[in-house]
Write an enzyme that holds these catalytic residues in place. Structure first.
Site, PDB file in Angstrom:
ATOM      1  N   CYS A 202     -29.122-109.133 -57.040  1.00  0.00           N
ATOM      2  CA  CYS A 202     -28.217-108.174 -57.684  1.00  0.00           C
ATOM      3  C   CYS A 202     -28.180-108.407 -59.193  1.00  0.00           C
ATOM      4  O   CYS A 202     -27.902-109.518 -59.653  1.00  0.00           O
ATOM      5  CB  CYS A 202     -26.816-108.298 -57.106  1.00  0.00           C
ATOM      6  SG  CYS A 202     -25.616-107.181 -57.903  1.00  0.00           S
TER       7      CYS A 202
ATOM      8  N   LYS B  49     -33.252-111.697 -49.999  1.00  0.00           N
ATOM      9  CA  LYS B  49     -33.829-110.700 -50.905  1.00  0.00           C
ATOM     10  C   LYS B  49     -33.762-111.246 -52.319  1.00  0.00           C
ATOM     11  O   LYS B  49     -32.700-111.716 -52.751  1.00  0.00           O
ATOM     12  CB  LYS B  49     -33.080-109.373 -50.801  1.00  0.00           C
ATOM     13  CG  LYS B  49     -33.698-108.243 -51.639  1.00  0.00           C
ATOM     14  CD  LYS B  49     -32.995-106.914 -51.335  1.00  0.00           C
ATOM     15  CE  LYS B  49     -33.722-105.740 -52.006  1.00  0.00           C
ATOM     16  NZ  LYS B  49     -33.493-105.698 -53.452  1.00  0.00           N
TER      17      LYS B  49
ATOM     18  N   HIS C  11     -38.080-107.630 -54.488  1.00  0.00           N
ATOM     19  CA  HIS C  11     -38.021-106.511 -55.434  1.00  0.00           C
ATOM     20  C   HIS C  11     -38.902-106.897 -56.613  1.00  0.00           C
ATOM     21  O   HIS C  11     -38.634-107.871 -57.306  1.00  0.00           O
ATOM     22  CB  HIS C  11     -36.574-106.292 -55.886  1.00  0.00           C
ATOM     23  CG  HIS C  11     -36.414-105.138 -56.824  1.00  0.00           C
ATOM     24  ND1 HIS C  11     -35.257-104.409 -56.888  1.00  0.00           N
ATOM     25  CD2 HIS C  11     -37.248-104.578 -57.736  1.00  0.00           C
ATOM     26  CE1 HIS C  11     -35.385-103.458 -57.805  1.00  0.00           C
ATOM     27  NE2 HIS C  11     -36.590-103.551 -58.332  1.00  0.00           N
TER      28      HIS C  11
ATOM     29  N   GLY D 198     -39.501-101.727 -54.372  1.00  0.00           N
ATOM     30  CA  GLY D 198     -39.562-101.318 -55.759  1.00  0.00           C
ATOM     31  C   GLY D 198     -40.522-100.178 -56.038  1.00  0.00           C
ATOM     32  O   GLY D 198     -41.719-100.286 -55.757  1.00  0.00           O
ATOM     33  N   GLU D 199     -40.000 -99.058 -56.581  1.00  0.00           N
ATOM     34  CA  GLU D 199     -40.784 -97.917 -57.046  1.00  0.00           C
ATOM     35  C   GLU D 199     -41.606 -97.231 -55.962  1.00  0.00           C
ATOM     36  O   GLU D 199     -42.721 -96.761 -56.222  1.00  0.00           O
ATOM     37  CB  GLU D 199     -41.700 -98.320 -58.203  1.00  0.00           C
ATOM     38  CG  GLU D 199     -40.972 -98.588 -59.508  1.00  0.00           C
ATOM     39  CD  GLU D 199     -40.148 -97.407 -60.007  1.00  0.00           C
ATOM     40  OE1 GLU D 199     -40.701 -96.305 -60.155  1.00  0.00           O
ATOM     41  OE2 GLU D 199     -38.935 -97.601 -60.232  1.00  0.00           O
TER      42      GLU D 199
ATOM     43  N   GLY E 133     -34.938 -97.878 -51.557  1.00  0.00           N
ATOM     44  CA  GLY E 133     -33.559 -97.713 -52.000  1.00  0.00           C
ATOM     45  C   GLY E 133     -33.359 -96.375 -52.677  1.00  0.00           C
ATOM     46  O   GLY E 133     -33.040 -95.374 -52.037  1.00  0.00           O
TER      47      GLY E 133
END
Length: 310
Positions: free
Chosen positions: A98, A139, A168, A200-201, A223
């Protein structure tokens, strides 16, 4: 391959998780994180942030949900992990990624990427508290402000007994700026033996296939892309094409019905605008709709506009 819905704090609440998994294609959901400081949290906190605990830890459509914890003290993380399991969570996930400043100032989330030793102690304590064969997962990002220790961090997590690891592919300082550095996920995957999930992406099936090629990971966590294209899990799996705009509108109304009940109604205008900003990344119609909705402040006004379009 598995498609997993990411734990998006303040965005992917139980209503959103139910809506997206209802569209289909998801194999697992990770809940928003529960912040652990220096106590065993009361049961109501777990149910508030992971309402699916009351439904055998599954969404309405039956997708399994794994509860996520965030904190820096091994003992309290372990005790709260055990409570999560006792309440029915299908394993526990640990948040070391985070980037929120408030979390990081208190040495939580991505701040711990500067302390692989602390990450090791947390994962080890949680793994010992969570009974086999339930998973204890983690994560991470690639680091705080550089990527040089990403393999070391991943190896510490594996050594502590984690079941699998989601990566990530950006540092904390990189935030959500493209690109995602999937090649570092490959380095991690080659250095450890537990399953690795790429994140990611990934906004399309083409993105997924390229991520799979570069990272060498079949499993993917999505996400923001899941918010932008509500059936993205099905698209990634090659089962569907991008959802037509009229169907997206129907989902917006369905989400609205869930959000305007009880005390949640006061947050509805902000939440629907937030979601529309994500959808606008993939739908021109949503960009036009957001322009109209952004000036509206009352729930009935927004609902009237949405219903007029369907």
């Amino acid at each position: 391959m598995r498609v997993i819905l990411a734990p998006m704090e303040g965005v992917a609440d139980a209503s959103m998780r139910a809506l997206l998994t209802g569209v289909g294609g998801y194999d697992l959901v990770i809940s928003e994180f529960i912040r652990v400081v220096d106590q065993l949290l009361p049961e109501r906190v777990f149910y508030r942030l992971c309402a699916e605990l009351a439904n055998q830890s599954k969404t309405r459509s039956g997708t399994p949900v794994r509860l996520q914890l965030l904190g820096q003290h091994p003992q309290w993380m372990a005790e709260n992990a055990l409570r999560a399991i006792e309440l029915g969570s299908l394993g526990v996930d640990l948040n070391f990624g985070c980037p929120a400043p408030m979390v990081n100032r208190n040495n939580g989330g991505a701040a711990l990427l500067k302390e692989p030793e602390t990450i090791y102690r947390i994962v080890k304590a949680v793994r010992e508290a969570v009974p086999e064969p339930l998973p204890a997962t983690a994560k991470i990002r690639l680091g705080w402000d550089d990527k040089s220790r990403c393999v070391e961090i991943a190896q510490a997590i594996e050594a502590a007994g984690a079941t699998e690891l989601t990566v990530h592919a950006r540092t904390k300082e990189e935030g959500y700026k493209p690109p995602a550095h999937w090649e570092y996920i490959r380095q991690i995957k080659q250095a450890i033996s537990i399953p690795v999930i790429a994140n990611g992406e990934v906004w399309s099936r083409e993105d997924y296939l390229e991520c799979q090629r570069v990272s060498q990971c079949d499993d993917v966590m999505i996400g923001r892309g899941a918010l932008a294209v509500p059936n993205l899990a099905q698209v990634i799996k090659g089962c569907q094409t991008k959802m037509p705009w009229p169907e997206v509108l129907q989902l917006l109304l369905q989400y609205s019905d869930d959000e305007i009940v009880s005390e949640k109604e006061k947050y509805y205008p902000a939440r629907i605008k937030q979601w529309l900003k994500f959808i606008a990344k993939q739908y021109n119609e949503a960009d036009e709709l957001f322009t109209q909705v952004r000036v509206l402040k009352k729930t009935p006004e927004i609902l009237s506009l949405l219903r007029a379009l369907t």
